[in-house]
Scaffold this motif. Structure first.
Motif, PDB file in Angstrom:
ATOM      1  N   ALA A  18      15.031 -39.486   3.721  1.00  0.00           N
ATOM      2  CA  ALA A  18      16.233 -38.911   3.114  1.00  0.00           C
ATOM      3  C   ALA A  18      17.490 -39.530   3.722  1.00  0.00           C
ATOM      4  N   VAL A  19      18.509 -39.662   2.875  1.00  0.00           N
ATOM      5  CA  VAL A  19      19.816 -40.162   3.310  1.00  0.00           C
ATOM      6  C   VAL A  19      20.873 -39.215   2.762  1.00  0.00           C
ATOM      7  N   GLY A  20      21.842 -38.872   3.598  1.00  0.00           N
ATOM      8  CA  GLY A  20      22.948 -38.013   3.174  1.00  0.00           C
ATOM      9  C   GLY A  20      24.188 -38.839   2.855  1.00  0.00           C
ATOM     10  N   TYR A  21      24.805 -38.547   1.723  1.00  0.00           N
ATOM     11  CA  TYR A  21      26.030 -39.229   1.295  1.00  0.00           C
ATOM     12  C   TYR A  21      27.176 -38.214   1.279  1.00  0.00           C
ATOM     13  N   GLN A  66      25.211 -42.111  -6.496  1.00  0.00           N
ATOM     14  CA  GLN A  66      24.749 -42.010  -5.109  1.00  0.00           C
ATOM     15  C   GLN A  66      23.233 -42.157  -5.040  1.00  0.00           C
ATOM     16  N   ALA A  67      22.515 -41.565  -5.993  1.00  0.00           N
ATOM     17  CA  ALA A  67      21.061 -41.720  -6.017  1.00  0.00           C
ATOM     18  C   ALA A  67      20.685 -43.164  -6.359  1.00  0.00           C
ATOM     19  N   GLY A  68      21.450 -43.799  -7.226  1.00  0.00           N
ATOM     20  CA  GLY A  68      21.215 -45.211  -7.522  1.00  0.00           C
ATOM     21  C   GLY A  68      21.451 -46.084  -6.304  1.00  0.00           C
ATOM     22  N   ARG A  69      22.490 -45.756  -5.567  1.00  0.00           N
ATOM     23  CA  ARG A  69      22.790 -46.471  -4.317  1.00  0.00           C
ATOM     24  C   ARG A  69      21.625 -46.341  -3.327  1.00  0.00           C
ATOM     25  N   TYR A  70      21.053 -45.155  -3.271  1.00  0.00           N
ATOM     26  CA  TYR A  70      19.902 -44.909  -2.399  1.00  0.00           C
ATOM     27  C   TYR A  70      18.773 -45.889  -2.727  1.00  0.00           C
ATOM     28  N   ASP A  97      37.934 -29.148   2.535  1.00  0.00           N
ATOM     29  CA  ASP A  97      37.925 -28.972   3.983  1.00  0.00           C
ATOM     30  C   ASP A  97      37.429 -30.262   4.622  1.00  0.00           C
ATOM     31  N   ASP A  98      37.346 -30.280   5.919  1.00  0.00           N
ATOM     32  CA  ASP A  98      36.945 -31.497   6.626  1.00  0.00           C
ATOM     33  C   ASP A  98      35.499 -31.901   6.348  1.00  0.00           C
ATOM     34  N   GLN A  99      34.662 -30.931   5.984  1.00  0.00           N
ATOM     35  CA  GLN A  99      33.253 -31.241   5.769  1.00  0.00           C
ATOM     36  C   GLN A  99      32.950 -31.675   4.348  1.00  0.00           C
ATOM     37  N   GLY A 100      33.714 -31.207   3.367  1.00  0.00           N
ATOM     38  CA  GLY A 100      33.432 -31.554   1.982  1.00  0.00           C
ATOM     39  C   GLY A 100      32.025 -31.130   1.610  1.00  0.00           C
ATOM     40  N   ALA A 101      31.285 -32.036   0.997  1.00  0.00           N
ATOM     41  CA  ALA A 101      29.903 -31.779   0.599  1.00  0.00           C
ATOM     42  C   ALA A 101      29.066 -32.987   1.006  1.00  0.00           C
ATOM     43  N   THR A 102      27.767 -32.823   0.958  1.00  0.00           N
ATOM     44  CA  THR A 102      26.848 -33.938   1.214  1.00  0.00           C
ATOM     45  C   THR A 102      25.765 -33.920   0.151  1.00  0.00           C
ATOM     46  N   ILE A 103      25.588 -35.059  -0.501  1.00  0.00           N
ATOM     47  CA  ILE A 103      24.486 -35.233  -1.440  1.00  0.00           C
ATOM     48  C   ILE A 103      23.356 -35.896  -0.647  1.00  0.00           C
ATOM     49  N   THR A 104      22.213 -35.232  -0.579  1.00  0.00           N
ATOM     50  CA  THR A 104      21.059 -35.771   0.149  1.00  0.00           C
ATOM     51  C   THR A 104      20.037 -36.259  -0.872  1.00  0.00           C
ATOM     52  N   VAL A 105      19.635 -37.519  -0.699  1.00  0.00           N
ATOM     53  CA  VAL A 105      18.687 -38.133  -1.632  1.00  0.00           C
ATOM     54  C   VAL A 105      17.443 -38.568  -0.862  1.00  0.00           C
ATOM     55  N   SER A 106      16.284 -38.273  -1.433  1.00  0.00           N
ATOM     56  CA  SER A 106      15.021 -38.756  -0.889  1.00  0.00           C
ATOM     57  C   SER A 106      14.181 -39.257  -2.055  1.00  0.00           C
ATOM     58  N   GLY A 107      13.084 -39.931  -1.728  1.00  0.00           N
ATOM     59  CA  GLY A 107      12.274 -40.479  -2.803  1.00  0.00           C
ATOM     60  C   GLY A 107      10.825 -40.622  -2.412  1.00  0.00           C
ATOM     61  N   VAL A 123      14.749 -37.168  -5.420  1.00  0.00           N
ATOM     62  CA  VAL A 123      15.223 -35.791  -5.312  1.00  0.00           C
ATOM     63  C   VAL A 123      16.619 -35.857  -4.720  1.00  0.00           C
ATOM     64  N   ALA A 124      17.572 -35.255  -5.410  1.00  0.00           N
ATOM     65  CA  ALA A 124      18.957 -35.209  -4.913  1.00  0.00           C
ATOM     66  C   ALA A 124      19.372 -33.746  -4.812  1.00  0.00           C
ATOM     67  N   THR A 125      19.842 -33.365  -3.622  1.00  0.00           N
ATOM     68  CA  THR A 125      20.246 -31.986  -3.381  1.00  0.00           C
ATOM     69  C   THR A 125      21.634 -31.933  -2.761  1.00  0.00           C
ATOM     70  N   CYS A 126      22.239 -30.785  -2.905  1.00  0.00           N
ATOM     71  CA  CYS A 126      23.511 -30.497  -2.240  1.00  0.00           C
ATOM     72  C   CYS A 126      23.558 -28.989  -2.011  1.00  0.00           C
ATOM     73  N   ALA A 127      23.804 -28.606  -0.783  1.00  0.00           N
ATOM     74  CA  ALA A 127      23.874 -27.185  -0.419  1.00  0.00           C
ATOM     75  C   ALA A 127      22.626 -26.438  -0.897  1.00  0.00           C
ATOM     76  N   ASP A 128      21.455 -27.022  -0.634  1.00  0.00           N
ATOM     77  CA  ASP A 128      20.169 -26.420  -0.970  1.00  0.00           C
ATOM     78  C   ASP A 128      19.917 -26.246  -2.470  1.00  0.00           C
ATOM     79  N   MET A 129      20.693 -26.942  -3.303  1.00  0.00           N
ATOM     80  CA  MET A 129      20.489 -26.913  -4.752  1.00  0.00           C
ATOM     81  C   MET A 129      20.080 -28.308  -5.210  1.00  0.00           C
ATOM     82  N   THR A 130      19.102 -28.370  -6.098  1.00  0.00           N
ATOM     83  CA  THR A 130      18.727 -29.650  -6.692  1.00  0.00           C
ATOM     84  C   THR A 130      19.803 -30.006  -7.712  1.00  0.00           C
ATOM     85  N   VAL A 131      20.447 -31.156  -7.522  1.00  0.00           N
ATOM     86  CA  VAL A 131      21.561 -31.532  -8.400  1.00  0.00           C
ATOM     87  C   VAL A 131      21.173 -32.571  -9.443  1.00  0.00           C
TER      88      VAL A 131
END
Length: 142
Positions: A18-21, A66-70, A97-107, A123-131
């Motif tokens: 997994a990689v976080g963007y 972002q998932a394509g970049r992954y 805010d300073d944290q914003g969001a993170t899209i996490t992609v795995s494959g 699989v792409a998620t953000c804040a425990d939701m599949t996006v």
């Protein structure tokens, strides 16, 4: 850039790490400029909330990118992706805010095809939701 992945070195069922963007609102403004999509739900919190959204949301195509970049980072070749598709299943909410969001992609490598191509399920998620759902890429390897 990552070393180019070889067809003979991958196996069906192989999990890709997994990689976080990170996503900040400035990224959405830059994407709006590049894409021409200046819908205020992607940069104006007040407007987003007046139309019933919880906050500013990322562009769907930004999330897809972002998932394509992954995949291209994994393959080690930006031209390796020969087919790519997703369904958008949830919003990426980007707080101011300073944290914003993170899209996490795995494959996972789902299939090895002829001509040194592989199918990678994502699989792409953000804040425990599949996006992104039904996210798949066909990748040409060496």
């Amino acid at each position: 850039m990552t070393a180019t992945v070889r067809y003979d070195d991958v196996e069906v069922g192989q999990e890709l790490p997994a990689v976080g963007y990170p996503v900040r609102r400035v990224n959405l403004v830059m994407y709006a400029g590049a894409s021409g999509d200046f819908n205020p739900i992607h940069w104006n919190e007040r407007f987003a909330k007046t139309v019933g959204l919880p906050d500013v949301i990322a562009h769907g195509m930004f999330t897809m990118a972002q998932a394509g970049r992954y995949v291209t980072d994994w393959a080690g070749d930006p031209g390796a992706v020969v087919d790519y598709g997703v369904r958008f299943s949830s919003m990426v909410i980007v707080p101011d805010d300073d944290q914003g969001a993170t899209i996490t992609v795995s494959g996972v490598v789902e299939e090895k095809l002829p001509d040194k191509r592989v199918v990678v399920g994502l699989v792409a998620t953000c804040a425990d939701m599949t996006v992104l759902s039904k996210a798949r890429a066909v990748v040409q390897l060496t």
